[in-house]
Design a protein around this motif. Sequence first.
Motif, PDB file in Angstrom:
ATOM      1  N   ASP A 124      48.332  39.844  40.056  1.00 58.86           N
ATOM      2  CA  ASP A 124      49.231  39.909  38.900  1.00 58.86           C
ATOM      3  C   ASP A 124      49.798  41.319  38.807  1.00 58.86           C
ATOM      4  OD1 ASP A 124      50.554  39.604  36.486  1.00 58.86           O
ATOM      5  OD2 ASP A 124      48.733  39.757  35.269  1.00 58.86           O
ATOM      6  N   PHE A 125      51.006  41.494  39.338  1.00 56.77           N
ATOM      7  CA  PHE A 125      51.709  42.774  39.241  1.00 56.77           C
ATOM      8  C   PHE A 125      52.467  42.782  37.922  1.00 56.77           C
ATOM      9  CE2 PHE A 125      55.868  44.984  40.327  1.00 56.77           C
ATOM     10  CZ  PHE A 125      55.380  46.252  40.084  1.00 56.77           C
ATOM     11  N   GLY A 126      51.952  43.540  36.966  1.00 58.01           N
ATOM     12  CA  GLY A 126      52.521  43.512  35.627  1.00 58.01           C
ATOM     13  C   GLY A 126      53.396  44.714  35.325  1.00 58.01           C
ATOM     14  N   THR A 127      54.180  44.594  34.281  1.00 57.45           N
ATOM     15  CA  THR A 127      55.032  45.708  33.855  1.00 57.45           C
ATOM     16  C   THR A 127      54.187  46.895  33.408  1.00 57.45           C
ATOM     17  OG1 THR A 127      56.741  44.157  33.152  1.00 57.45           O
ATOM     18  CG2 THR A 127      56.874  46.395  32.280  1.00 57.45           C
ATOM     19  N   SER A 128      53.129  46.614  32.660  1.00 58.59           N
ATOM     20  CA  SER A 128      52.272  47.689  32.141  1.00 58.59           C
ATOM     21  C   SER A 128      50.960  47.809  32.893  1.00 58.59           C
ATOM     22  CB  SER A 128      51.990  47.459  30.651  1.00 58.59           C
ATOM     23  OG  SER A 128      53.191  47.454  29.906  1.00 58.59           O
ATOM     24  N   ASN A 129      50.343  46.669  33.238  1.00 58.40           N
ATOM     25  CA  ASN A 129      49.049  46.662  33.914  1.00 58.40           C
ATOM     26  C   ASN A 129      49.029  45.599  35.001  1.00 58.40           C
ATOM     27  OD1 ASN A 129      47.127  48.513  32.208  1.00 58.40           O
ATOM     28  ND2 ASN A 129      48.222  47.286  30.696  1.00 58.40           N
ATOM     29  N   SER A 130      48.209  45.835  36.029  1.00 63.10           N
ATOM     30  CA  SER A 130      48.095  44.891  37.136  1.00 63.10           C
ATOM     31  C   SER A 130      46.628  44.561  37.377  1.00 63.10           C
ATOM     32  CB  SER A 130      48.710  45.473  38.408  1.00 63.10           C
ATOM     33  OG  SER A 130      50.097  45.684  38.247  1.00 63.10           O
ATOM     34  N   THR A 131      46.378  43.362  37.938  1.00 60.73           N
ATOM     35  CA  THR A 131      45.024  42.918  38.242  1.00 60.73           C
ATOM     36  C   THR A 131      45.015  42.180  39.573  1.00 60.73           C
ATOM     37  OG1 THR A 131      45.245  40.769  37.125  1.00 60.73           O
ATOM     38  CG2 THR A 131      44.476  42.627  35.785  1.00 60.73           C
ATOM     39  N   VAL A 132      43.820  42.075  40.168  1.00 64.59           N
ATOM     40  CA  VAL A 132      43.630  41.300  41.388  1.00 64.59           C
ATOM     41  C   VAL A 132      42.337  40.503  41.258  1.00 64.59           C
ATOM     42  CG1 VAL A 132      43.433  41.336  43.910  1.00 64.59           C
ATOM     43  CG2 VAL A 132      44.719  43.143  42.744  1.00 64.59           C
ATOM     44  N   GLY A 133      42.407  39.207  41.581  1.00 65.74           N
ATOM     45  CA  GLY A 133      41.220  38.366  41.605  1.00 65.74           C
ATOM     46  C   GLY A 133      40.881  37.972  43.031  1.00 65.74           C
ATOM     47  N   VAL A 134      39.594  37.991  43.386  1.00 70.33           N
ATOM     48  CA  VAL A 134      39.143  37.628  44.730  1.00 70.33           C
ATOM     49  C   VAL A 134      37.933  36.712  44.622  1.00 70.33           C
ATOM     50  CG1 VAL A 134      39.960  39.779  45.761  1.00 70.33           C
ATOM     51  CG2 VAL A 134      37.593  39.625  44.944  1.00 70.33           C
ATOM     52  N   VAL A 135      37.589  36.061  45.748  1.00 76.69           N
ATOM     53  CA  VAL A 135      36.337  35.321  45.850  1.00 76.69           C
ATOM     54  C   VAL A 135      35.338  36.246  46.529  1.00 76.69           C
ATOM     55  CG1 VAL A 135      35.168  33.296  46.768  1.00 76.69           C
ATOM     56  CG2 VAL A 135      37.544  33.126  45.992  1.00 76.69           C
ATOM     57  N   HIS A 136      34.368  36.720  45.763  1.00 75.02           N
ATOM     58  CA  HIS A 136      33.398  37.705  46.244  1.00 75.02           C
ATOM     59  C   HIS A 136      32.020  37.068  46.247  1.00 75.02           C
ATOM     60  CE1 HIS A 136      31.651  41.630  47.003  1.00 75.02           C
ATOM     61  NE2 HIS A 136      30.859  41.493  45.943  1.00 75.02           N
ATOM     62  N   GLN A 137      31.403  36.993  47.439  1.00 74.35           N
ATOM     63  CA  GLN A 137      30.100  36.360  47.583  1.00 74.35           C
ATOM     64  C   GLN A 137      30.117  34.963  46.969  1.00 74.35           C
ATOM     65  OE1 GLN A 137      27.244  39.147  45.943  1.00 74.35           O
ATOM     66  NE2 GLN A 137      27.517  40.620  47.616  1.00 74.35           N
ATOM     67  N   GLN A 138      31.199  34.242  47.279  1.00 73.48           N
ATOM     68  CA  GLN A 138      31.427  32.846  46.876  1.00 73.48           C
ATOM     69  C   GLN A 138      31.647  32.681  45.374  1.00 73.48           C
ATOM     70  OE1 GLN A 138      28.022  30.761  48.644  1.00 73.48           O
ATOM     71  NE2 GLN A 138      29.228  30.387  50.494  1.00 73.48           N
ATOM     72  N   GLN A 139      31.912  33.764  44.681  1.00 73.29           N
ATOM     73  CA  GLN A 139      32.182  33.706  43.254  1.00 73.29           C
ATOM     74  C   GLN A 139      33.561  34.291  42.960  1.00 73.29           C
ATOM     75  OE1 GLN A 139      30.229  32.298  40.849  1.00 73.29           O
ATOM     76  NE2 GLN A 139      28.861  31.676  42.517  1.00 73.29           N
ATOM     77  N   VAL A 147      45.919  35.787  33.412  1.00 75.71           N
ATOM     78  CA  VAL A 147      46.896  35.430  34.447  1.00 75.71           C
ATOM     79  C   VAL A 147      46.288  35.642  35.826  1.00 75.71           C
ATOM     80  CG1 VAL A 147      49.106  36.041  35.490  1.00 75.71           C
ATOM     81  CG2 VAL A 147      48.917  35.823  33.010  1.00 75.71           C
ATOM     82  N   GLY A 148      45.649  36.780  36.048  1.00 78.97           N
ATOM     83  CA  GLY A 148      45.039  37.053  37.340  1.00 78.97           C
ATOM     84  C   GLY A 148      43.964  36.038  37.703  1.00 78.97           C
ATOM     85  N   LYS A 149      43.150  35.633  36.731  1.00 79.80           N
ATOM     86  CA  LYS A 149      42.127  34.617  36.980  1.00 79.80           C
ATOM     87  C   LYS A 149      42.765  33.299  37.397  1.00 79.80           C
ATOM     88  CE  LYS A 149      38.729  36.482  33.684  1.00 79.80           C
ATOM     89  NZ  LYS A 149      38.050  36.255  32.372  1.00 79.80           N
TER      90      LYS A 149
END
Length: 432
Positions: A7-22, A419-421
């Motif tokens: 999620d590349f946002g105007t004010s803030n950005s986030t990234v979601g990944v699958v880490h250790q199957q979570q 949004v990132g989730k």
Amino acid sequence: MSICGLDFGTSNSTVGVVHQQQPLMVPLELNSQSGEFETTLPSALFFDFETDDIHFGREAIELYSRGEFGRLMRSMKSILGSKNMDEGTQIKHKRYAFNDIIGFFMASLKQRAEAFNQQSLESVVLGRPVHFNDHHPELDLAAQNRMADIAHSVGFKQVSFQYEPIAAAYDYEQQVDKEELALIIDIGGGTSDFTLIKLSKQNRLKAQRDDDLLANHGIHIGGTDFDRHLSMATVMPHFGLNSYYIDKPTLKMPRHYYVDLATWHRIHLLYDANVLRDIAELARESQDKQAMLRLAQLLKNKQGHKLAASVEQAKIDLSHQETTSIDLSYLVNLEVHDNSEELLLNKASQLDLANAIEADVNKVFAAIDDTLTQAGLQGSQIDTLFTTGGSTALPSVKKLISKKFSQAKWISGDLFNSVGKGLLLDAQRRYL
């Protein structure tokens, strides 16, 4: 698993990944004030003119705020969808395309996420507003294509897109047991986006959701617009806004300088030598010479971004308290300053904010009405209201939501991560 939602946002950005199957939101940056890692990275870059390094996020803002020699850039997403996408900008001795600048930031997000996940990320679902441009479909498509090109340039092999309010809907759907008709309201930094969708425990397993989507709409108004209006109402009069010419007592000083000073991605334009000469000339012609000299000194010292940050913080404060002070204390040592108490005690209230943003908030709610009209529905038919985005926490916005959807269940989502989730959930559907 080499997938992510970004999620590349105007004010803030986030990234979601699958880490250790979570599925997890990546801790992107250490907050030096709290000592804790944050899953948001402010969408900011600082080009250090001494070292030629590029810094990102909170670190970028802190370096600029300390007075380090360089150039701060924020709200880069606002360029996408505009006619200025191809202009680029001069930084030190080099001219950069906006593709390059956004690419620097996206590459940093990717690198931080890969370091956390300990593997390269090859496939991404990128969030996008419903409209990068409200009125020109060709510019809207060009903005998405540009985002795709940037993502490929930083190393993503598979790139796809999802509308941000739909992603937020997918995040909320994880807690839904029975079918609900949900209205998603996402008021972010640059846009306000809305989705009407049928959600259920069974539906979230479906690969295709076209039959569940009833309406999708958006408008190019968001938190940075609210910042600008609050600034114009409470701060800019200290710098000569609404003052008059000496020899033309019914004519006000040019307004466009103040609009630029209150708009993140235009502030740097005011540091130009020609602009500084124009402001100095206006100071000689103004009835409020002191305020205009204050403006000239502010621009000479390149403190416009610091001023904007003070106003942004005041808006955030007013989401949970009735009054706040807009910090202008760094101006009291200016040689041209003649009334330090006036600046030190500069107050803003929730009422000031509500009045300043009223016109834009009304446009946002008119767009919500348009979303309902698209689906042929009334507000009373909505089962659940799910809100995300920082500006949904503002009192005047919350008051209108409560009034308009009094019968609906209201779920306030994660203001900065929903949004990132949802984008990560979509990536799992598409790529796994």
